[in-house]
Design a protein around this motif. Structure first.
Motif, PDB file in Angstrom:
ATOM      1  N   VAL A 280       1.201  -4.012  -8.403  1.00 11.22           N
ATOM      2  CA  VAL A 280       0.638  -2.792  -8.992  1.00 11.22           C
ATOM      3  C   VAL A 280       1.626  -1.639  -8.853  1.00 11.22           C
ATOM      4  CG1 VAL A 280      -1.179  -1.046  -8.700  1.00 11.22           C
ATOM      5  CG2 VAL A 280      -1.761  -3.467  -8.757  1.00 11.22           C
ATOM      6  N   SER A 281       2.287  -1.557  -7.704  1.00  6.32           N
ATOM      7  CA  SER A 281       3.252  -0.470  -7.525  1.00  6.32           C
ATOM      8  C   SER A 281       4.408  -0.601  -8.507  1.00  6.32           C
ATOM      9  CB  SER A 281       3.773  -0.431  -6.086  1.00  6.32           C
ATOM     10  OG  SER A 281       4.685  -1.476  -5.842  1.00  6.32           O
ATOM     11  N   LEU A 282       4.833  -1.827  -8.802  1.00  8.48           N
ATOM     12  CA  LEU A 282       5.896  -2.016  -9.795  1.00  8.48           C
ATOM     13  C   LEU A 282       5.398  -1.682 -11.196  1.00  8.48           C
ATOM     14  CD1 LEU A 282       7.693  -5.285  -8.625  1.00  8.48           C
ATOM     15  CD2 LEU A 282       8.499  -2.938  -8.465  1.00  8.48           C
ATOM     16  N   LEU A 283       4.159  -2.043 -11.500  1.00  6.09           N
ATOM     17  CA  LEU A 283       3.602  -1.735 -12.813  1.00  6.09           C
ATOM     18  C   LEU A 283       3.451  -0.236 -13.027  1.00  6.09           C
ATOM     19  CD1 LEU A 283       0.914  -4.539 -13.194  1.00  6.09           C
ATOM     20  CD2 LEU A 283       3.107  -4.346 -14.377  1.00  6.09           C
ATOM     21  N   VAL A 284       3.278   0.511 -11.957  1.00  3.01           N
ATOM     22  CA  VAL A 284       3.188   1.967 -12.056  1.00  3.01           C
ATOM     23  C   VAL A 284       4.584   2.576 -12.108  1.00  3.01           C
ATOM     24  CG1 VAL A 284       2.498   4.040 -10.771  1.00  3.01           C
ATOM     25  CG2 VAL A 284       0.951   2.091 -10.931  1.00  3.01           C
ATOM     26  N   THR A 285       5.524   1.989 -11.407  1.00  4.04           N
ATOM     27  CA  THR A 285       6.869   2.546 -11.289  1.00  4.04           C
ATOM     28  C   THR A 285       7.667   2.425 -12.580  1.00  4.04           C
ATOM     29  OG1 THR A 285       6.905   2.005  -8.953  1.00  4.04           O
ATOM     30  CG2 THR A 285       9.016   2.414  -9.981  1.00  4.04           C
ATOM     31  N   ILE A 286       7.605   1.284 -13.226  1.00  3.00           N
ATOM     32  CA  ILE A 286       8.444   1.048 -14.401  1.00  3.00           C
ATOM     33  C   ILE A 286       8.138   2.045 -15.526  1.00  3.00           C
ATOM     34  CG2 ILE A 286       8.973  -0.643 -16.201  1.00  3.00           C
ATOM     35  CD1 ILE A 286       8.762  -2.782 -13.943  1.00  3.00           C
ATOM     36  N   PRO A 287       6.857   2.262 -15.905  1.00  2.00           N
ATOM     37  CA  PRO A 287       6.608   3.293 -16.926  1.00  2.00           C
ATOM     38  C   PRO A 287       6.998   4.700 -16.467  1.00  2.00           C
ATOM     39  CG  PRO A 287       4.704   1.876 -16.705  1.00  2.00           C
ATOM     40  CD  PRO A 287       5.647   1.526 -15.604  1.00  2.00           C
TER      41      PRO A 287
ATOM     42  N   LEU B  93       8.907   2.999  -4.056  1.00  2.00           N
ATOM     43  CA  LEU B  93      10.172   3.372  -3.418  1.00  2.00           C
ATOM     44  C   LEU B  93      11.338   2.985  -4.334  1.00  2.00           C
ATOM     45  CD1 LEU B  93       9.338   2.180   0.189  1.00  2.00           C
ATOM     46  CD2 LEU B  93       9.294   4.511  -0.652  1.00  2.00           C
ATOM     47  N   LEU B  94      11.162   3.339  -5.614  1.00  2.00           N
ATOM     48  CA  LEU B  94      12.116   3.009  -6.682  1.00  2.00           C
ATOM     49  C   LEU B  94      12.337   1.506  -6.781  1.00  2.00           C
ATOM     50  CD1 LEU B  94      14.626   5.944  -6.355  1.00  2.00           C
ATOM     51  CD2 LEU B  94      12.756   5.685  -7.970  1.00  2.00           C
ATOM     52  N   CYS B  95      11.266   0.779  -6.799  1.00  2.00           N
ATOM     53  CA  CYS B  95      11.184  -0.680  -6.981  1.00  2.00           C
ATOM     54  C   CYS B  95      11.574  -1.480  -5.736  1.00  2.00           C
ATOM     55  CB  CYS B  95      12.001  -1.153  -8.172  1.00  2.00           C
ATOM     56  SG  CYS B  95      11.399  -0.532  -9.743  1.00  2.00           S
ATOM     57  N   VAL B  96      12.248  -0.896  -4.783  1.00  2.00           N
ATOM     58  CA  VAL B  96      12.658  -1.643  -3.587  1.00  2.00           C
ATOM     59  C   VAL B  96      11.443  -2.055  -2.771  1.00  2.00           C
ATOM     60  CG1 VAL B  96      13.959  -1.514  -1.424  1.00  2.00           C
ATOM     61  CG2 VAL B  96      14.905  -0.540  -3.507  1.00  2.00           C
ATOM     62  N   GLY B  97      10.509  -1.143  -2.581  1.00  2.00           N
ATOM     63  CA  GLY B  97       9.317  -1.449  -1.801  1.00  2.00           C
ATOM     64  C   GLY B  97       8.443  -2.489  -2.469  1.00  2.00           C
ATOM     65  N   GLY B  98       8.297  -2.383  -3.779  1.00  2.00           N
ATOM     66  CA  GLY B  98       7.489  -3.351  -4.511  1.00  2.00           C
ATOM     67  C   GLY B  98       8.057  -4.752  -4.441  1.00  2.00           C
ATOM     68  N   ILE B  99       9.353  -4.859  -4.628  1.00  2.00           N
ATOM     69  CA  ILE B  99      10.003  -6.172  -4.574  1.00  2.00           C
ATOM     70  C   ILE B  99       9.939  -6.727  -3.159  1.00  2.00           C
ATOM     71  CG2 ILE B  99      12.224  -7.357  -4.828  1.00  2.00           C
ATOM     72  CD1 ILE B  99      12.782  -5.377  -7.154  1.00  2.00           C
ATOM     73  N   THR B 100      10.155  -5.882  -2.157  1.00  2.00           N
ATOM     74  CA  THR B 100      10.083  -6.323  -0.766  1.00  2.00           C
ATOM     75  C   THR B 100       8.691  -6.825  -0.420  1.00  2.00           C
ATOM     76  OG1 THR B 100      11.776  -4.714  -0.157  1.00  2.00           O
ATOM     77  CG2 THR B 100      10.440  -5.604   1.623  1.00  2.00           C
ATOM     78  N   GLY B 101       7.670  -6.119  -0.868  1.00  2.00           N
ATOM     79  CA  GLY B 101       6.295  -6.539  -0.613  1.00  2.00           C
ATOM     80  C   GLY B 101       5.973  -7.877  -1.248  1.00  2.00           C
ATOM     81  N   ILE B 102       6.462  -8.093  -2.473  1.00  2.00           N
ATOM     82  CA  ILE B 102       6.232  -9.370  -3.153  1.00  2.00           C
ATOM     83  C   ILE B 102       6.931 -10.497  -2.419  1.00  2.00           C
ATOM     84  CG2 ILE B 102       6.720 -10.661  -5.273  1.00  2.00           C
ATOM     85  CD1 ILE B 102       6.189  -8.049  -6.798  1.00  2.00           C
TER      86      ILE B 102
ATOM     87  N   ILE C 161       0.830  -1.208   0.000  1.00  2.00           N
ATOM     88  CA  ILE C 161       0.000   0.000   0.000  1.00  2.00           C
ATOM     89  C   ILE C 161       0.865   1.259   0.000  1.00  2.00           C
ATOM     90  CG2 ILE C 161      -1.633   1.354   1.380  1.00  2.00           C
ATOM     91  CD1 ILE C 161      -2.905  -1.344   2.210  1.00  2.00           C
ATOM     92  N   ILE C 162       1.920   1.255   0.792  1.00  2.00           N
ATOM     93  CA  ILE C 162       2.813   2.417   0.848  1.00  2.00           C
ATOM     94  C   ILE C 162       3.570   2.582  -0.466  1.00  2.00           C
ATOM     95  CG2 ILE C 162       4.910   3.305   1.954  1.00  2.00           C
ATOM     96  CD1 ILE C 162       3.842   2.173   4.584  1.00  2.00           C
ATOM     97  N   SER C 163       3.857   1.489  -1.158  1.00  2.00           N
ATOM     98  CA  SER C 163       4.636   1.555  -2.390  1.00  2.00           C
ATOM     99  C   SER C 163       3.879   2.179  -3.551  1.00  2.00           C
ATOM    100  CB  SER C 163       5.086   0.156  -2.798  1.00  2.00           C
ATOM    101  OG  SER C 163       5.985  -0.362  -1.862  1.00  2.00           O
ATOM    102  N   ILE C 164       2.561   2.119  -3.544  1.00  2.00           N
ATOM    103  CA  ILE C 164       1.804   2.663  -4.680  1.00  2.00           C
ATOM    104  C   ILE C 164       1.970   4.180  -4.800  1.00  2.00           C
ATOM    105  CG2 ILE C 164      -0.507   3.006  -5.632  1.00  2.00           C
ATOM    106  CD1 ILE C 164      -1.162   0.169  -4.687  1.00  2.00           C
ATOM    107  N   PRO C 165       1.698   4.980  -3.772  1.00  2.00           N
ATOM    108  CA  PRO C 165       1.861   6.430  -3.960  1.00  2.00           C
ATOM    109  C   PRO C 165       3.317   6.891  -3.986  1.00  2.00           C
ATOM    110  CG  PRO C 165       1.079   5.987  -1.751  1.00  2.00           C
ATOM    111  CD  PRO C 165       1.083   4.676  -2.490  1.00  2.00           C
ATOM    112  N   THR C 166       4.231   6.077  -3.490  1.00  2.00           N
ATOM    113  CA  THR C 166       5.639   6.463  -3.476  1.00  2.00           C
ATOM    114  C   THR C 166       6.399   5.866  -4.660  1.00  2.00           C
ATOM    115  OG1 THR C 166       6.216   4.604  -2.057  1.00  2.00           O
ATOM    116  CG2 THR C 166       5.701   6.693  -0.976  1.00  2.00           C
ATOM    117  N   LEU C 167       5.647   5.395  -5.674  1.00  2.00           N
ATOM    118  CA  LEU C 167       6.233   4.768  -6.863  1.00  2.00           C
ATOM    119  C   LEU C 167       7.148   3.608  -6.508  1.00  2.00           C
ATOM    120  CD1 LEU C 167       6.943   7.804  -9.178  1.00  2.00           C
ATOM    121  CD2 LEU C 167       5.067   6.180  -9.298  1.00  2.00           C
TER     122      LEU C 167
END
Length: 101
Positions: A75-82, A34-43, A26-32
């Protein structure tokens, strides 16, 4: 006076990893992400929680929370990469347009 945790049995299934996965997702979505670190950590947290809930269902719970954490992190990773690609491409595009004039 009773404590609010008096009703929780000592052998209740744990959901800490699943909750952490969801919170990070949830935190990773608005913070993009966290430059992929948060998204990968969540997964990763969600996958570990899902695996533990599958192998030892009496000790670990939170299967739904783990799945939700994996989805929100994805979802946060899908938003961050573009967003990262756009951040690199747009200045180069603008520079090439001004160079032609």
């Amino acid at each position: 006076m009773q404590n609010q945790f008096d009703h929780v049995p000592a052998n209740a299934p744990r959901k800490g990893l699943a909750i952490a996965s969801l919170v990070v997702g949830i935190i990773s979505i608005p913070t993009l992400g966290l430059l992929c670190v948060g998204g990968i950590t969540g997964i990763v947290l969600g996958a570990v929680a899902l695996n533990k809930a599958k192998l030892k269902p009496t000790q670990y719970a939170g299967r739904g929370l783990a799945i939700a954490g994996i989805i929100t992190s994805s979802v946060s990773l899908l938003v961050t990469i573009p967003a990262i690609i756009a951040a690199i491409a747009i200045p180069n595009l603008l520079k090439s347009q001004t160079g032609r004039a």
